[in-house]
Write an enzyme that holds these catalytic residues in place. Structure first.
Site, PDB file in Angstrom:
ATOM      1  N   LYS A 197      -8.315  -4.740   6.508  1.00  0.00           N
ATOM      2  CA  LYS A 197      -7.300  -3.691   6.630  1.00  0.00           C
ATOM      3  C   LYS A 197      -7.313  -2.847   5.365  1.00  0.00           C
ATOM      4  O   LYS A 197      -6.869  -3.277   4.306  1.00  0.00           O
ATOM      5  CB  LYS A 197      -5.890  -4.249   6.847  1.00  0.00           C
ATOM      6  CG  LYS A 197      -4.987  -3.097   7.320  1.00  0.00           C
ATOM      7  CD  LYS A 197      -3.534  -3.248   6.992  1.00  0.00           C
ATOM      8  CE  LYS A 197      -3.108  -2.865   5.626  1.00  0.00           C
ATOM      9  NZ  LYS A 197      -3.098  -1.409   5.327  1.00  0.00           N
ATOM     10  N   GLY A 250      -4.097  -5.917  -4.695  1.00  0.00           N
ATOM     11  CA  GLY A 250      -3.004  -4.948  -4.684  1.00  0.00           C
ATOM     12  C   GLY A 250      -1.954  -5.342  -5.706  1.00  0.00           C
ATOM     13  O   GLY A 250      -2.265  -5.988  -6.710  1.00  0.00           O
ATOM     14  N   SER A 251      -0.719  -4.980  -5.416  1.00  0.00           N
ATOM     15  CA  SER A 251       0.343  -5.188  -6.409  1.00  0.00           C
ATOM     16  C   SER A 251       0.791  -6.650  -6.436  1.00  0.00           C
ATOM     17  O   SER A 251       0.676  -7.375  -5.438  1.00  0.00           O
ATOM     18  CB  SER A 251       1.530  -4.295  -6.068  1.00  0.00           C
ATOM     19  OG  SER A 251       2.073  -4.685  -4.832  1.00  0.00           O
ATOM     20  N   GLU A 272      -5.979 -10.838  -6.007  1.00  0.00           N
ATOM     21  CA  GLU A 272      -6.399 -10.100  -7.203  1.00  0.00           C
ATOM     22  C   GLU A 272      -5.340  -9.032  -7.416  1.00  0.00           C
ATOM     23  O   GLU A 272      -5.244  -8.094  -6.632  1.00  0.00           O
ATOM     24  CB  GLU A 272      -7.798  -9.512  -6.962  1.00  0.00           C
ATOM     25  CG  GLU A 272      -8.539  -9.206  -8.243  1.00  0.00           C
ATOM     26  CD  GLU A 272      -8.193  -7.842  -8.755  1.00  0.00           C
ATOM     27  OE1 GLU A 272      -7.237  -7.740  -9.557  1.00  0.00           O
ATOM     28  OE2 GLU A 272      -8.859  -6.884  -8.352  1.00  0.00           O
ATOM     29  N   CYS A 306      -7.093  -1.816 -11.712  1.00  0.00           N
ATOM     30  CA  CYS A 306      -6.249  -2.958 -12.097  1.00  0.00           C
ATOM     31  C   CYS A 306      -6.574  -3.442 -13.499  1.00  0.00           C
ATOM     32  O   CYS A 306      -5.708  -3.956 -14.196  1.00  0.00           O
ATOM     33  CB  CYS A 306      -6.394  -4.083 -11.079  1.00  0.00           C
ATOM     34  SG  CYS A 306      -8.100  -4.501 -10.738  1.00  0.00           S
ATOM     35  N   GLU A 403       3.184  -2.208 -14.612  1.00  0.00           N
ATOM     36  CA  GLU A 403       1.881  -1.608 -14.338  1.00  0.00           C
ATOM     37  C   GLU A 403       2.110  -0.162 -13.921  1.00  0.00           C
ATOM     38  O   GLU A 403       2.816   0.096 -12.947  1.00  0.00           O
ATOM     39  CB  GLU A 403       1.199  -2.389 -13.212  1.00  0.00           C
ATOM     40  CG  GLU A 403      -0.218  -1.946 -12.976  1.00  0.00           C
ATOM     41  CD  GLU A 403      -0.928  -2.760 -11.902  1.00  0.00           C
ATOM     42  OE1 GLU A 403      -0.287  -3.112 -10.904  1.00  0.00           O
ATOM     43  OE2 GLU A 403      -2.137  -3.006 -12.064  1.00  0.00           O
TER      44      GLU A 403
HETATM   45  P1  NDP Z   1       0.487  -2.544  -2.453  1.00  0.00           P
HETATM   46  O1  NDP Z   1       0.306  -3.853  -3.079  1.00  0.00           O
HETATM   47  O2  NDP Z   1       1.744  -2.280  -1.701  1.00  0.00           O
HETATM   48  O3  NDP Z   1      -0.709  -2.253  -1.423  1.00  0.00           O
HETATM   49  C1  NDP Z   1      -1.990  -2.808  -1.513  1.00  0.00           C
HETATM   50  C2  NDP Z   1      -2.502  -3.109  -0.100  1.00  0.00           C
HETATM   51  O4  NDP Z   1      -1.642  -4.041   0.539  1.00  0.00           O
HETATM   52  C3  NDP Z   1      -2.541  -1.899   0.837  1.00  0.00           C
HETATM   53  O5  NDP Z   1      -3.632  -2.027   1.737  1.00  0.00           O
HETATM   54  C4  NDP Z   1      -1.226  -2.027   1.576  1.00  0.00           C
HETATM   55  O6  NDP Z   1      -1.258  -1.323   2.780  1.00  0.00           O
HETATM   56  C5  NDP Z   1      -1.154  -3.517   1.777  1.00  0.00           C
HETATM   57  N1  NDP Z   1       0.185  -4.041   1.990  1.00  0.00           N
HETATM   58  C6  NDP Z   1       1.377  -3.566   1.542  1.00  0.00           C
HETATM   59  N2  NDP Z   1       2.398  -4.346   1.965  1.00  0.00           N
HETATM   60  C7  NDP Z   1       1.843  -5.350   2.691  1.00  0.00           C
HETATM   61  C8  NDP Z   1       2.346  -6.496   3.383  1.00  0.00           C
HETATM   62  N3  NDP Z   1       3.657  -6.765   3.419  1.00  0.00           N
HETATM   63  N4  NDP Z   1       1.491  -7.299   4.019  1.00  0.00           N
HETATM   64  C9  NDP Z   1       0.176  -7.056   3.980  1.00  0.00           C
HETATM   65  N5  NDP Z   1      -0.378  -5.981   3.361  1.00  0.00           N
HETATM   66  C10 NDP Z   1       0.433  -5.156   2.709  1.00  0.00           C
HETATM   67  O7  NDP Z   1       0.276  -1.432  -3.520  1.00  0.00           O
HETATM   68  P2  NDP Z   1       0.756   0.097  -3.421  1.00  0.00           P
HETATM   69  O8  NDP Z   1      -0.267   0.823  -2.686  1.00  0.00           O
HETATM   70  O9  NDP Z   1       2.160   0.209  -2.932  1.00  0.00           O
HETATM   71  O10 NDP Z   1       0.743   0.480  -4.968  1.00  0.00           O
HETATM   72  C11 NDP Z   1       1.835   0.048  -5.790  1.00  0.00           C
HETATM   73  C12 NDP Z   1       1.327  -0.490  -7.089  1.00  0.00           C
HETATM   74  O11 NDP Z   1       0.468  -1.611  -6.853  1.00  0.00           O
HETATM   75  C13 NDP Z   1       0.437   0.475  -7.864  1.00  0.00           C
HETATM   76  O12 NDP Z   1       1.192   1.391  -8.569  1.00  0.00           O
HETATM   77  C14 NDP Z   1      -0.317  -0.475  -8.732  1.00  0.00           C
HETATM   78  O13 NDP Z   1       0.513  -0.811  -9.821  1.00  0.00           O
HETATM   79  C15 NDP Z   1      -0.508  -1.703  -7.865  1.00  0.00           C
HETATM   80  N6  NDP Z   1      -1.853  -1.758  -7.246  1.00  0.00           N
HETATM   81  C16 NDP Z   1      -2.757  -2.618  -7.783  1.00  0.00           C
HETATM   82  C17 NDP Z   1      -4.045  -2.646  -7.292  1.00  0.00           C
HETATM   83  C18 NDP Z   1      -5.077  -3.561  -7.865  1.00  0.00           C
HETATM   84  O14 NDP Z   1      -6.252  -3.237  -7.821  1.00  0.00           O
HETATM   85  N7  NDP Z   1      -4.692  -4.728  -8.354  1.00  0.00           N
HETATM   86  C19 NDP Z   1      -4.477  -1.751  -6.229  1.00  0.00           C
HETATM   87  C20 NDP Z   1      -3.431  -0.928  -5.679  1.00  0.00           C
HETATM   88  C21 NDP Z   1      -2.178  -0.934  -6.204  1.00  0.00           C
HETATM   89  P3  NDP Z   1      -0.683   0.189   2.857  1.00  0.00           P
HETATM   90  O15 NDP Z   1      -1.251   0.936   1.704  1.00  0.00           O
HETATM   91  O16 NDP Z   1      -1.238   0.617   4.144  1.00  0.00           O
HETATM   92  O17 NDP Z   1       0.805   0.058   2.797  1.00  0.00           O
END
Ligand code: NDP
Length: 500
Positions: A197, A250-251, A272, A306, A403
């Protein structure tokens, strides 16, 4: 508006954008339960460039069922050498379509076309080749056992590594193609199948990747892609009882939520997550010589990495020099579209994210933090934010704790290496760090004492397919890359055989 500075899009890219994208399930396009009307935007302009689907829980279930059938069927039956061949063919197709994929990523994610070509595509091609080689090198062990009964018995022990099963992979928006392949390639090398996804904001290259997996001869159902929002499509995937392993980038808050859900189903998981990565700069270095490395560590992909450095700890005696050089280099960056090869800083991924960065900086300013340069979102179309240098931020200021994931750094003077390391470790995160010095003993001391999954010396940001990557503390759980990734996509099975 088309600028004469922008590179021309390949016909393959324009044609792909014009489609309304369904879901990739069981080796082909399938419509989602709802029409494909979720807009995808170009961060450089804010314009809608394509439409994708929002997969429902039923759609996700179809994808997981297809992945399960492929896992129990043709993929499981395939020889490791044939899985390797499929992945090598995929790497060749990624290379053949490299320019189109790079353009698509730049249009959708906003990043520089140079980075899209070299990293999103170039490094990914090498990553897939590296992981292809693992398919034929997955080993267990043999053990001469000492089981005491019955007296005189001898037993041979073996460990086998078996694919963990159906993988659910949640991919973020900062490196959509590369991070998808960081998950897909080791999963397939190990014999797993996958449901990916991508982020709802940046789904396009992963959708194109799905088509290329079919061209590479990967059987239907082995790779599936569902697009949609995290809270709905993502949650349906992470809660699905048919998923054997979850891998998330992600976050930290969403990662923790996914970890809790995974435990409910006893699903294996790797996370991660975020970082608030320190960069320690000692006073024994020639500042102009290290400046390009410092800038890359902080501003690569607009700081939307990240592992990017965001807290700089500079030895007091070099503080003014380093801050002055950084300020000049930051002011020399030119904002522009990723498709403009001369631009050196590109837009952030979405208006929502740009506004979040802007709010954090404006809150810091109100709290007395000095903005040495930048600090504003320029008034122009697109989601740009100026490269921003903050000094005099208190240790507990959000700019030092949260972050930011944008082109924003803090600089803080420190007395010596001990002071720098204490500051560097004063965070709940522990993804990455760097130390810049000519003194080998100081560097090695820092490497041992910094609590982070990766510590660079005199560089900050490079990753390699063979070098494990992941975080200490709130920055993650488990490792990607290298043999660690193979462990993460396999289960160990112990075998015991009496020897007569
Ligand atoms: P998120 O952690 O919300 O999103 C990352 C991924 O997880 C996206 O594909 C998102 O989908 C998906 N996601 C979100 N909520 C859920 C859930 N409940 N269940 C399963 N999947 C989910 O990050 P954001 O895009 O909101 O960014 C916010 C902050 O996160 C950034 O400012 C940054 O600080 C951090 N981040 C860190 C990353 C890293 O590489 N470690 C990468 C991206 C963000 P969708 O986008 O479709 O909602």
């Amino acid at each position: 508006m088309t600028s004469p500075h922008l590179i021309a899009l390949l016909p393959e890219v324009s044609a792909f954008l014009q489609r309304r994208h369904g879901l990739w399930i069981d080796g082909g396009w399938q419509p989602a339960s709802a029409p494909a009307d979720t807009p995808v935007r170009n961060p450089a302009t804010g314009d809608i460039i394509s439409f994708v689907s929002d997969a429902s829980a039923d759609d996700v279930d179809r994808a997981v069922c297809a992945a399960r059938a492929a896992f129990d069927g043709p993929w499981r039956a395939m020889r490791p050498a044939d899985r390797e061949k499929c992945l090598v063919r995929l790497s060749e197709l990624l290379e053949t379509h490299g320019e189109a994929l790079a353009q698509l990523e730049t249009l959708n994610q906003g990043k520089s076309i140079h980075i899209a070509r070299a990293i999103e595509v170039g490094a990914s091609v090498e990553y897939v080749r590296y992981m292809a080689g693992w398919a034929t090198k997955i080993e267990g062990s043999t053990l001469d056992l000492s089981i005491p009964v019955p007296a005189g018995a001898r037993n041979l022990g073996m460990t086998l590594r078996e694919p963990v099963g159906v993988v659910g992979a949640i991919v973020p928006w900062n490196f959509p193609l590369m991070i998808a392949l960081w998950k897909l390639a080791p999963a397939l090398a190990c014999g797993c199948t996958i449901v990916l996804k991508p982020s709802e904001d940046t789904p396009l290259t992963v959708l194109r990747l799905a088509e290329l997996t079919a061209e590479a001869g990967i059987p239907p159902g082995v790779v599936n892609v569902v697009t949609g929002h995290g809270h709905s499509t993502g949650a349906a995937l992470t809660c699905h009882p048919g998923i054997d392993k979850l891998t998330f980038t992600g976050s930290t808050p969403v990662g923790k939520q996914i970890g809790h859900q995974a435990i409910d189903n006893m699903t294996r998981f790797t996370l991660e997550l975020g970082g608030k990565n320190p960069m320690i700069i000692m006073d024994d270095l020639d500042v102009p010589a290290i400046l390009p490395g410092l800038m890359a560590g902080c501003f690569f992909n607009q700081g939307q990495v990240c592992a990017a450095a965001s807290r700089l700890y500079i030895q007091q005696s070099a503080f003014d020099r380093v801050v002055g050089e950084l300020q000049n280099a930051m002011q020399a960056l030119t904002l522009g579209s990723g498709l403009d090869p001369s631009a050196t800083l590109q837009p952030l991924v979405t208006a929502r994210h740009r506004n979040r960065v802007a709010e954090l900086v404006s809150r810091a300013r109100e709290q007395g933090v000095e903005v040495v340069t930048g600090g504003q979102a320029p008034t122009r179309p697109g989601y740009y934010f100026e490269p921003t240098l903050l000094v005099n931020a208190a240790d507990d200021n959000a700019a030092m704790r949260e972050e930011i994931f944008g082109p924003v750094i803090t600089a803080t003077p420190v007395r010596d290496l001990d002071h720098a390391i204490a500051c560097a470790n004063d965070t709940r995160y522990g993804l990455a760090a760097s130390v810049w010095t000519r003194d080998l003993n100081a560097a090695l001391s820092a490497v041992r004492r910094i609590k982070a999954g990766t510590v660079w010396v005199n560089s900050h940001i490079p990753v390699d397919p063979s070098l494990p990557f992941g975080g200490f503390k709130h920055s993650g759980y488990g490792r990607e890359h290298g043999s660690a990734a193979i462990d993460a996509y396999t289960e160990s099975k112990s075998v015991c055989i009496p020897v007569f």
